[in-house]
Write a protein that holds these residues in place. Structure first.
Motif, PDB file in Angstrom:
ATOM      1  N   LEU A  82      27.752  54.344  41.044  1.00 15.75           N
ATOM      2  CA  LEU A  82      28.513  53.722  39.859  1.00 15.75           C
ATOM      3  C   LEU A  82      29.497  52.944  40.382  1.00 15.75           C
ATOM      4  O   LEU A  82      30.606  53.653  40.795  1.00 15.75           O
ATOM      5  CB  LEU A  82      28.869  54.831  39.000  1.00 15.75           C
ATOM      6  N   ASN A  83      29.508  51.673  40.785  1.00 23.80           N
ATOM      7  CA  ASN A  83      30.147  50.759  41.378  1.00 23.80           C
ATOM      8  C   ASN A  83      31.087  49.624  40.360  1.00 23.80           C
ATOM      9  O   ASN A  83      30.581  49.365  39.463  1.00 23.80           O
ATOM     10  CB  ASN A  83      29.554  49.969  42.349  1.00 23.80           C
ATOM     11  N   PHE A  84      32.040  49.579  40.521  1.00 22.05           N
ATOM     12  CA  PHE A  84      33.073  48.870  39.522  1.00 22.05           C
ATOM     13  C   PHE A  84      33.748  47.774  40.541  1.00 22.05           C
ATOM     14  O   PHE A  84      34.303  47.919  41.630  1.00 22.05           O
ATOM     15  CB  PHE A  84      34.392  49.539  39.257  1.00 22.05           C
ATOM     16  N   TRP A  85      33.432  46.416  40.089  1.00 23.52           N
ATOM     17  CA  TRP A  85      33.701  45.027  40.894  1.00 23.52           C
ATOM     18  C   TRP A  85      34.029  43.846  40.009  1.00 23.52           C
ATOM     19  O   TRP A  85      33.791  44.060  39.061  1.00 23.52           O
ATOM     20  CB  TRP A  85      32.611  44.933  41.949  1.00 23.52           C
ATOM     21  N   ALA A  86      34.375  42.963  40.867  1.00 23.98           N
ATOM     22  CA  ALA A  86      34.518  41.670  40.327  1.00 23.98           C
ATOM     23  C   ALA A  86      34.250  40.571  41.256  1.00 23.98           C
ATOM     24  O   ALA A  86      34.388  40.748  42.541  1.00 23.98           O
ATOM     25  CB  ALA A  86      35.917  41.484  39.312  1.00 23.98           C
ATOM     26  N   THR A 120      34.023  42.516  33.595  1.00 25.86           N
ATOM     27  CA  THR A 120      33.512  41.289  33.020  1.00 25.86           C
ATOM     28  C   THR A 120      35.195  40.826  32.365  1.00 25.86           C
ATOM     29  O   THR A 120      35.496  39.558  32.527  1.00 25.86           O
ATOM     30  CB  THR A 120      32.883  41.374  31.792  1.00 25.86           C
ATOM     31  N   LYS A 121      35.964  41.539  31.765  1.00 21.41           N
ATOM     32  CA  LYS A 121      37.089  41.361  31.245  1.00 21.41           C
ATOM     33  C   LYS A 121      38.098  40.524  32.018  1.00 21.41           C
ATOM     34  O   LYS A 121      38.749  39.756  31.784  1.00 21.41           O
ATOM     35  CB  LYS A 121      37.764  42.628  30.429  1.00 21.41           C
ATOM     36  N   GLU A 122      37.934  41.179  33.299  1.00 28.91           N
ATOM     37  CA  GLU A 122      38.953  40.757  34.265  1.00 28.91           C
ATOM     38  C   GLU A 122      38.403  39.431  35.253  1.00 28.91           C
ATOM     39  O   GLU A 122      39.026  39.216  36.205  1.00 28.91           O
ATOM     40  CB  GLU A 122      39.167  41.897  35.201  1.00 28.91           C
ATOM     41  N   ASP A 123      36.872  39.202  34.871  1.00 29.32           N
ATOM     42  CA  ASP A 123      36.399  38.383  35.703  1.00 29.32           C
ATOM     43  C   ASP A 123      36.450  36.811  35.401  1.00 29.32           C
ATOM     44  O   ASP A 123      37.224  36.748  34.436  1.00 29.32           O
ATOM     45  CB  ASP A 123      34.902  38.610  36.085  1.00 29.32           C
ATOM     46  N   ASP A 145      31.286  45.123  31.631  1.00 25.19           N
ATOM     47  CA  ASP A 145      32.323  45.985  30.961  1.00 25.19           C
ATOM     48  C   ASP A 145      32.930  44.818  30.383  1.00 25.19           C
ATOM     49  O   ASP A 145      34.034  44.393  30.807  1.00 25.19           O
ATOM     50  CB  ASP A 145      33.068  46.658  31.972  1.00 25.19           C
ATOM     51  N   GLU A 146      32.689  44.396  29.298  1.00 18.05           N
ATOM     52  CA  GLU A 146      33.196  43.084  28.647  1.00 18.05           C
ATOM     53  C   GLU A 146      34.584  43.329  27.961  1.00 18.05           C
ATOM     54  O   GLU A 146      35.498  42.756  27.949  1.00 18.05           O
ATOM     55  CB  GLU A 146      32.473  42.409  27.528  1.00 18.05           C
ATOM     56  N   LYS A 147      34.908  44.695  27.494  1.00 14.07           N
ATOM     57  CA  LYS A 147      35.827  45.009  26.872  1.00 14.07           C
ATOM     58  C   LYS A 147      37.120  45.631  27.772  1.00 14.07           C
ATOM     59  O   LYS A 147      38.051  46.106  27.492  1.00 14.07           O
ATOM     60  CB  LYS A 147      35.698  45.793  25.637  1.00 14.07           C
ATOM     61  N   GLY A 148      36.569  46.035  28.947  1.00 17.28           N
ATOM     62  CA  GLY A 148      37.305  46.743  30.047  1.00 17.28           C
ATOM     63  C   GLY A 148      37.419  48.389  29.743  1.00 17.28           C
ATOM     64  O   GLY A 148      38.056  49.135  30.459  1.00 17.28           O
TER      65      GLY A 148
END
Length: 192
Positions: A82-86, A120-123, A145-148
């Motif tokens: 489960l990777n979190f990225w931008a 997504t919210k931060e991208d 993750d549109e809402k963060g």
């Protein structure tokens, strides 16, 4: 004049002690990071942030870049990265070719799924994310993750951050920073 000299000496000693403390703290943190980055046998689970080893990963449901709904719990029975990225993150850019190579070459035989949750919210917009996916030839699911909320839930403050989950959905490892293919293989091989 001697009182000024004593006062200046005292101030210099206090500054020296403060600097020594900061340097020592930074050396410890750097050594810890180097051990993690080199894929040593260090338990790289963060103790201050995120989920602890053995905890059940919170379930979530997101829509992928391709428009499909995915739930983390749908992957029970598989190991999950489960990777979190931008897209704007240089270490994320460095990591993605390694994740894709692992996904193509070994994920199926290792019973592993990669979920690369885009913050997504931060991208910088959907088009940048689509271009990034095409540029790197990414074929694993990219939940948005549109809402963060999911990044916050998993406390993915520094990116990339990856949680490695076992087949029951329990956290086995948290890795902060970019992983190369050898690191991914090493982590997965140590799991049951």
């Amino acid at each position: 004049m001697s009182k000024k000299l004593i006062g200046l000496t005292l101030v210099a000693v206090l500054i020296g002690v403060a600097i020594a403390g900061v340097v020592k703290d930074n050396i410890e943190k750097t050594t810890e990071f180097d051990n993690i980055a080199l894929g040593s046998d260090v338990d790289f689970l963060a103790t201050e942030q995120g989920l602890a080893k053995g905890e059940m990963a919170p379930d979530f449901e997101l829509t992928t870049l391709d428009g499909k709904r995915v739930k983390l719990s749908d992957y029970k029975g598989k190991k999950v990265i489960l990777n979190f990225w931008a897209t704007w993150c240089p270490p994320c850019r460095a990591e993605m070719p390694h994740m894709q190579a692992y996904y193509e070459e070994q994920a199926a035989s290792d019973n592993v799924e990669i979920l690369a949750v885009n913050l997504t919210k931060e991208d910088h917009g959907l088009e940048k994310i689509k271009t990034f996916k095409e540029e790197y030839g990414l074929s694993f699911p990219i939940p948005m993750d549109e809402k963060g909320e999911i990044g916050s839930l998993y406390q993915a403050v520094t990116i990339p951050t990856s949680y490695i989950l076992d087949t029951q959905g329990r956290v086995q490892t948290k890795f902060v920073g970019p992983m190369d293919q050898a690191t991914i293989e090493n982590i997965i091989s140590t799991m049951d």
